[in-house]
Design a protein around this motif. Structure first.
Motif, mmCIF file in Angstrom:
data_model
loop_
_atom_site.group_PDB
_atom_site.id
_atom_site.type_symbol
_atom_site.label_atom_id
_atom_site.label_comp_id
_atom_site.label_asym_id
_atom_site.label_seq_id
_atom_site.Cartn_x
_atom_site.Cartn_y
_atom_site.Cartn_z
ATOM 1 N N TYR A 169 0.864 -1.191 0.000
ATOM 2 C CA TYR A 169 0.000 0.000 0.000
ATOM 3 C C TYR A 169 0.896 1.235 0.000
ATOM 4 C CZ TYR A 169 -3.734 -3.197 1.376
ATOM 5 O OH TYR A 169 -4.635 -4.232 1.410
ATOM 6 N N LEU A 170 0.669 2.131 -0.957
ATOM 7 C CA LEU A 170 1.425 3.385 -1.008
ATOM 8 C C LEU A 170 0.477 4.547 -0.718
ATOM 9 C CD1 LEU A 170 3.763 2.818 -4.109
ATOM 10 C CD2 LEU A 170 4.152 2.231 -1.700
ATOM 11 N N PHE A 171 0.863 5.368 0.256
ATOM 12 C CA PHE A 171 0.027 6.470 0.748
ATOM 13 C C PHE A 171 0.554 7.809 0.229
ATOM 14 C CE2 PHE A 171 -0.766 3.057 3.627
ATOM 15 C CZ PHE A 171 -2.005 3.262 4.204
ATOM 16 N N ALA A 172 -0.368 8.674 -0.182
ATOM 17 C CA ALA A 172 -0.006 10.047 -0.568
ATOM 18 C C ALA A 172 -1.223 10.935 -0.436
ATOM 19 C CB ALA A 172 0.507 10.080 -1.996
ATOM 20 N N ASP A 173 -1.014 12.111 0.134
ATOM 21 C CA ASP A 173 -2.099 13.082 0.288
ATOM 22 C C ASP A 173 -2.604 13.549 -1.078
ATOM 23 O OD1 ASP A 173 -3.751 14.320 2.008
ATOM 24 O OD2 ASP A 173 -2.366 15.904 2.613
ATOM 25 N N ASN A 174 -1.668 13.687 -1.999
ATOM 26 C CA ASN A 174 -1.985 14.173 -3.350
ATOM 27 C C ASN A 174 -2.017 12.988 -4.329
ATOM 28 O OD1 ASN A 174 -2.106 15.379 -5.839
ATOM 29 N ND2 ASN A 174 -0.513 16.906 -5.419
ATOM 30 N N GLN A 232 2.936 -4.318 -8.195
ATOM 31 C CA GLN A 232 1.499 -4.325 -7.895
ATOM 32 C C GLN A 232 1.276 -3.665 -6.533
ATOM 33 O OE1 GLN A 232 -0.810 -5.478 -10.143
ATOM 34 N NE2 GLN A 232 1.012 -5.670 -11.449
ATOM 35 N N PHE A 233 0.715 -2.476 -6.555
ATOM 36 C CA PHE A 233 0.451 -1.811 -5.275
ATOM 37 C C PHE A 233 -0.940 -1.192 -5.255
ATOM 38 C CE2 PHE A 233 2.134 1.753 -7.767
ATOM 39 C CZ PHE A 233 1.350 2.823 -7.345
ATOM 40 N N THR A 234 -1.450 -1.007 -4.057
ATOM 41 C CA THR A 234 -2.748 -0.350 -3.884
ATOM 42 C C THR A 234 -2.502 1.109 -3.499
ATOM 43 O OG1 THR A 234 -3.726 -2.407 -3.102
ATOM 44 C CG2 THR A 234 -4.930 -0.376 -2.607
ATOM 45 N N PRO A 235 -2.941 2.060 -4.343
ATOM 46 C CA PRO A 235 -2.758 3.483 -3.984
ATOM 47 C C PRO A 235 -3.795 3.910 -2.939
ATOM 48 C CG PRO A 235 -3.867 3.292 -6.107
ATOM 49 C CD PRO A 235 -3.600 1.888 -5.652
ATOM 50 N N ILE A 236 -3.332 4.591 -1.904
ATOM 51 C CA ILE A 236 -4.235 5.105 -0.855
ATOM 52 C C ILE A 236 -4.097 6.623 -0.830
ATOM 53 C CG2 ILE A 236 -4.890 5.022 1.579
ATOM 54 C CD1 ILE A 236 -5.165 2.315 0.383
ATOM 55 N N PRO A 237 -5.123 7.368 -1.259
ATOM 56 C CA PRO A 237 -4.995 8.826 -1.392
ATOM 57 C C PRO A 237 -5.190 9.593 -0.079
ATOM 58 C CG PRO A 237 -7.146 8.131 -2.167
ATOM 59 C CD PRO A 237 -6.432 6.883 -1.732
ATOM 60 N N VAL A 238 -4.524 9.138 0.975
ATOM 61 C CA VAL A 238 -4.478 9.892 2.236
ATOM 62 C C VAL A 238 -3.051 9.839 2.755
ATOM 63 C CG1 VAL A 238 -6.885 9.411 2.874
ATOM 64 C CG2 VAL A 238 -5.073 7.917 3.714
ATOM 65 N N SER A 239 -2.778 10.701 3.728
ATOM 66 C CA SER A 239 -1.409 10.824 4.227
ATOM 67 C C SER A 239 -1.230 10.105 5.563
ATOM 68 C CB SER A 239 -1.082 12.304 4.385
ATOM 69 O OG SER A 239 0.199 12.466 4.913
ATOM 70 N N ILE A 240 -0.114 9.391 5.708
ATOM 71 C CA ILE A 240 0.322 8.930 7.031
ATOM 72 C C ILE A 240 1.710 9.514 7.256
ATOM 73 C CG2 ILE A 240 -1.094 6.827 6.973
ATOM 74 C CD1 ILE A 240 1.449 5.211 6.407
ATOM 75 N N LEU A 247 2.058 -6.816 5.514
ATOM 76 C CA LEU A 247 1.593 -5.540 4.966
ATOM 77 C C LEU A 247 2.780 -4.606 4.766
ATOM 78 C CD1 LEU A 247 -1.462 -4.494 7.173
ATOM 79 C CD2 LEU A 247 -1.529 -5.213 4.792
ATOM 80 N N VAL A 248 2.754 -3.867 3.668
ATOM 81 C CA VAL A 248 3.719 -2.793 3.437
ATOM 82 C C VAL A 248 2.927 -1.500 3.326
ATOM 83 C CG1 VAL A 248 5.481 -1.874 1.890
ATOM 84 C CG2 VAL A 248 5.263 -4.350 2.184
ATOM 85 N N CYS A 249 3.231 -0.544 4.187
ATOM 86 C CA CYS A 249 2.555 0.767 4.158
ATOM 87 C C CYS A 249 3.629 1.838 4.022
ATOM 88 C CB CYS A 249 1.731 0.993 5.426
ATOM 89 S SG CYS A 249 0.399 -0.191 5.649
ATOM 90 N N TYR A 250 3.918 2.265 2.794
ATOM 91 C CA TYR A 250 4.937 3.284 2.547
ATOM 92 C C TYR A 250 4.247 4.610 2.215
ATOM 93 C CZ TYR A 250 8.704 -0.227 2.269
ATOM 94 O OH TYR A 250 9.614 -1.217 2.531
ATOM 95 N N THR A 251 4.929 5.681 2.569
ATOM 96 C CA THR A 251 4.349 7.002 2.337
ATOM 97 C C THR A 251 5.229 7.814 1.374
ATOM 98 O OG1 THR A 251 3.505 8.988 3.430
ATOM 99 C CG2 THR A 251 5.432 7.965 4.420
ATOM 100 N N ASP A 252 4.580 8.580 0.511
ATOM 101 C CA ASP A 252 5.290 9.236 -0.593
ATOM 102 C C ASP A 252 6.326 10.247 -0.137
ATOM 103 O OD1 ASP A 252 3.195 11.110 0.193
ATOM 104 O OD2 ASP A 252 3.713 12.221 -1.620
ATOM 105 N N HIS A 253 6.041 10.993 0.955
ATOM 106 C CA HIS A 253 7.000 12.045 1.328
ATOM 107 C C HIS A 253 8.332 11.459 1.809
ATOM 108 C CE1 HIS A 253 4.500 11.414 4.996
ATOM 109 N NE2 HIS A 253 5.672 11.404 5.572
ATOM 110 N N GLN A 254 8.301 10.214 2.332
ATOM 111 C CA GLN A 254 9.563 9.573 2.698
ATOM 112 C C GLN A 254 10.279 9.041 1.453
ATOM 113 O OE1 GLN A 254 7.591 7.299 6.132
ATOM 114 N NE2 GLN A 254 9.720 7.370 6.802
ATOM 115 N N ILE A 255 9.501 8.539 0.505
ATOM 116 C CA ILE A 255 10.103 8.048 -0.746
ATOM 117 C C ILE A 255 10.788 9.197 -1.485
ATOM 118 C CG2 ILE A 255 9.592 7.127 -3.053
ATOM 119 C CD1 ILE A 255 7.301 5.497 -1.732
#
Length: 519
Positions: free
Chosen positions: A380-385, A404-412, A423-431
């Motif tokens: 799961y990849l998280f991003a506010d935008n 293969q990832f599930t986009p989650i349009p919220v921020s953690i 589970l893998v929960c990565y966030t865009d601002h760290q990437i």
């Protein structure tokens, strides 16, 4: 798929069931959760909060400082989508000055306290996220707060004079325009009121003595936004009840409140530091009142609400520790403080790891995700935008990586890997190595409202400067019919009696004229 899927993963976790099962017991339970990295603790809190077994339990989450609390609040709000999650800050502008209030913080505290003040409310459960400086302050008794809320409903008949007297009695100030909590204004059949329990002010339109409509409006442009059927007007809980008995936040909250914390020893130390700072503050205040002593206040008192405080307005660390010990306590740091002293405490271990640092090297990110994919982890990849998620899709496509990832349009705030649930929960601002800013609701600030404040001080005949038309003479306010709607405008007179009308929504274009030496 969405963030709800992740909630369900944790909701169905047997460890979450065990925690939920414990915190509905009448006897105080001490629980230690080990191995929670990144933002995984927020997912655990959310899982317990939404668990049907513990649906009536309230939660108080204590973090180390204001910033940690704000990030925790943002993440929890994002993944839960719940409306009854509250950030509870300190009232003061400065942690060492107990005279000057922060109006945004008072608004947030009032909103939170109001939610939990009515013992008869059927929807009284929620989560409060806070930190030591905010806990140090006592709060007004819930029954006193509940008894001093003014409710207004569309269609009801009110005694206008009596209502205005109540506003004044509750410490509200009458102004021409409202731009901060604690103000009200009257123009014909319209009452504007800025309650301390709401982010924006209300506009109440009357038909005779009957409430015809209630709207939220934007204090910056004074335009209505949306209709409401009912509102509660709440006085300033920090100044209105000075003489009343006060209690700690924990004693204010219902008995069925579980306390979550990461590190009690650190929190206790911060509370003790507050006690020392308060003592120093009282000593300095005493010196400032001595005859012939000039009171040196660095802040501009005109722009801040001053209050009087005494030692009884605050709770000591030792007293608060005793109060915490009587509740269910869930510690999610490396070590347990309360659990060591309790019989039959529960310890649950989670195998989570923080999101690795890839330093914007996408080949490393792809390699890491490929390895986890092969081990059958869900990604799961998280991003506010949402555009950031599309960008990641494009990067993977350009590098010919079929991830293969599930986009989650919220921020953690912090990504993590859960080895138990795979589970893998990565966030865009760290990437992308971007700074992640937390968001906290703000009352309308006085800086933005400076034009309204200036307008109140203007007298007909004063010189004003319009950004487009130059210097003219202020000639008062006038109501104009604009497309069938009555709006107030500033009237400015120029050479040859030319008139310019400036809508209230364009006040930022006007300033008071200052010539040489400010005259």
């Amino acid at each position: 798929m969405s963030e709800a899927v992740l909630t369900n993963f944790y909701l169905n976790d047997p460890r979450i069931y065990k925690i939920a099962d414990r915190i509905v017991l009448s006897q105080s339970q001490k629980i230690h959760l080990k191995g929670l990295a990144g933002s995984s603790s927020q997912f655990i809190v959310n899982g317990v909060f939404k668990h049907p077994v513990a649906s009536q339990v309230n939660h108080l989450v204590i973090l180390k400082d204001a910033e940690e609390a704000a990030y925790f609040h943002n993440t929890l709000e994002s993944i839960s989508n719940a409306l009854n999650i509250f950030y509870f800050p300190s009232s003061f502008k400065n942690k060492k000055n107990y005279r000057l209030l922060n109006s945004s913080h008072v608004m947030l505290r009032t909103e939170c306290l109001t939610k939990f003040s009515n013992p008869l409310s059927i929807n009284r459960t929620g989560i409060i996220i806070t930190y030591p400086e905010a806990l140090f302050e006592k709060v007004v008794l819930s029954k006193i707060l509940a008894a001093n809320i003014i409710s207004l409903k569309q269609g009801e008949t009110i005694d206008v004079d009596n209502m205005l007297e109540k506003f004044v009695g509750y410490g509200f100030e009458r102004t021409d325009f409202v731009y901060e909590p604690g103000q009200f204004a009257i123009r014909g059949g319209i009452i504007d009121i800025y309650s301390f329990g709401n982010e924006k002010p209300y506009r109440v339109e009357l038909f005779g003595n009957e409430i015809d409509s209630i709207r939220i409006f934007d204090p910056e442009n004074q335009l209505s936004e949306r209709k409401l059927l009912q509102v509660n007007i709440i006085p300033n809980v920090e100044t209105q009840f000075d003489d009343g008995e006060k209690v700690s936040l924990l004693n204010f909250l219902p008995d069925n409140t579980a306390v979550w914390m990461e590190d009690w020893e650190f929190i206790k130390e911060k509370l003790e530091q507050q006690e020392d700072d308060l003592e120093i503050f009282f000593e300095v205040e005493k010196l400032n009142t001595l005859p012939g002593t000039k009171n040196r206040q660095h802040e501009d008192d005109e722009l801040n609400e001053k209050i009087k405080v005494n030692a009884n307005d605050f709770v000591t660390a030792s007293v608060f520790e005793d109060q915490v010990n009587e509740r269910h306590v869930i510690e999610f740091g490396n070590k347990s403080y309360f659990g060591k002293q309790a019989q039959g405490n529960l310890t649950e271990t989670f195998n989570t790891k923080p999101q690795p640092a890839f330093n914007r090297q996408f080949n490393l990110l792809i390699q890491n995700l490929k390895e986890l994919e092969q081990k059958k982890y869900d990604i799961y990849l998280f991003a506010d935008n949402p555009k950031q998620l599309e960008r990641l899709h494009s990067i993977f496509a350009d590098l010919k990586a079929e991830i293969q990832f599930t986009p989650i349009p919220v921020s953690i705030h912090h990504g993590f890997i859960d080895d138990d649930l795979k589970l893998v929960c990565y966030t865009d601002h760290q990437i992308f190595q971007r700074y992640h800013k937390y968001k906290v609701k703000q009352a309308f600030s006085k800086n933005k409202a400076l034009t309204l404040k200036t307008l109140r001080e203007l007298q007909p005949g004063d010189f004003v400067t319009h950004i487009d038309h130059g210097v003219g003479v202020y000639s008062g306010l006038q109501k104009l019919d604009v497309n069938g709607r009555m709006q107030e405008a500033v009237r400015i007179v120029y050479k040859d009696s030319d008139l310019l009308y400036v809508n209230i929504s364009s006040l930022h274009k006007i300033s008071k004229y200052s010539g040489k030496e400010g005259t």
